[in-house]
Design an enzyme around this catalytic site. Structure first.
Site, PDB file in Angstrom:
ATOM      1  N   GLY A  17       0.917  -1.200   0.013  1.00  0.00           N
ATOM      2  CA  GLY A  17       0.087  -0.075   0.080  1.00  0.00           C
ATOM      3  C   GLY A  17       0.853   1.240   0.060  1.00  0.00           C
ATOM      4  N   GLY A  19       2.668   2.414   2.275  1.00  0.00           N
ATOM      5  CA  GLY A  19       4.045   2.482   3.014  1.00  0.00           C
ATOM      6  C   GLY A  19       4.897   1.977   1.665  1.00  0.00           C
ATOM      7  N   TYR A 167     -11.618   3.170  15.175  1.00  0.00           N
ATOM      8  CA  TYR A 167     -10.770   3.422  14.260  1.00  0.00           C
ATOM      9  C   TYR A 167     -10.626   5.074  13.854  1.00  0.00           C
ATOM     10  CZ  TYR A 167      -8.491   4.208   9.520  1.00  0.00           C
ATOM     11  OH  TYR A 167      -7.617   4.750   8.461  1.00  0.00           O
TER      12      TYR A 167
END
Length: 302
Positions: A17, A19, A167
């Site tokens: 992703g 990162g 979240y």
């Protein structure tokens, strides 16, 4: 992006992703990049992809389990012992909307991984960041921080847990932390910038890796028809990490409708996220849970 030759970047959650893309693009511009991943197998495959695409790039991999503060401490201690200054710390890794769970130290998973581990990692790496001219800490949050509140009365989610609510709490904690870090760095006159970024609605595996059932289906549909691609979303954290002229405390996100898509720009966080009283309360809690204090770290660096 300015040339990054001679700089060392540490990127958490670099196996996939945003990162992975962050690590790859920093390496493309000449930075030495230390990628971290919880799963060594996935990390090794990501490392091999970058080395294949960018022969000669200085990229490395180390395992880091952000659900274990002891592992965070050991990871940071090894870097500090090696002594190489860290120019960029990209607090990128995260989990999104899993079932209720606890980290090894007993913290709610999303709060523990997304916020508390990065809080601890940042403080432990401050000696190396302070030794690098122009160092930055980039903390990756989400537009969903606007739906968050800090559940001080139930921080472990044992009384009432909602995947989205916790979240959003972790992403609000990211913003509160990064802005409070900016205040403290400036007050201590430490030469490190703290900057925030969020990718808008970007299609990555984060939305579907921990979700299930109807929620996973909804995320898949959203990724296909509403989201921008990850290559566009990652520009926000790359801009936060490398753009000239930032002074600390900026929040970089897409400039489009509801900050879902678009080019990197300075955006405004939820007003509550700029509250220094709320930030100080979260900071004290985080210090207690992580067993760390910023003043002792700052004094050690002077």
């Amino acid at each position: 992006m300015p040339d990054q030759a001679g700089r060392l970047a540490v990127v958490t959650g670099a196996n996939s992703g945003l990162g992975f893309l962050t690590a790859r693009e920093l390496a493309r511009k000449g930075a030495a990049v230390l990628m971290t991943a919880r799963d060594e197998g996935r990390g090794e495959r990501a490392l091999a992809r970058i080395r294949t695409e960018l022969p000669g790039a200085e990229v490395m991999l180390r395992r880091l389990d952000l659900a274990d503060l002891d592992d965070v401490a050991a990871f940071a201690a090894r870097l500090v012992a090696e002594g190489r200054p860290v120019d960029l710390l990209i607090n990128n890794a995260g989990v999104m909307m899993p079932p209720h769970g606890l980290t090894r130290q007993g913290h709610e998973t999303q709060f523990g991984v997304n916020h508390l581990a990065h809080f601890a990692l940042t403080l432990r790496l401050l000696p190396l960041l302070s030794a690098a001219p122009g160092a930055r800490v980039v903390t990756v949050s989400s537009e969903l921080h606007r739906r968050g509140r800090i559940h001080f009365e139930d921080i472990r989610g044992e009384k009432a847990y909602g995947r989205l609510a916790f979240y959003a709490q972790s992403k609000l904690a990211n913003v509160l932390f990064a802005l409070e870090l900016d205040r403290r760095l400036k007050a201590a006159r430490l030469p490190v910038l703290s900057v925030l970024a969020h990718p808008g609605y970007s299609a990555t595996n984060l939305q579907t890796s921990a979700t299930s059932g109807a929620l996973r289906l909804f995320m898949r549909i959203g990724n296909r028809f509403l989201a921008q691609n990850a290559e566009q979303g990652v520009l926000n954290q790359l801009h936060a990490a490398t753009a000239e002229g930032l002074v600390g405390g900026e929040f970089i996100g897409p400039d489009g409708f509801r900050e879902m898509r678009g080019a990197p720009a300075i955006v405004q966080p939820l007003p509550a996220a700029t509250d220094p009283v709320l930030a100080a309360r979260l900071w004290r809690l985080s210090e207690d849970l992580a067993g760390l204090t910023f003043p002792s770290v700052a004094e050690h660096l002077r």
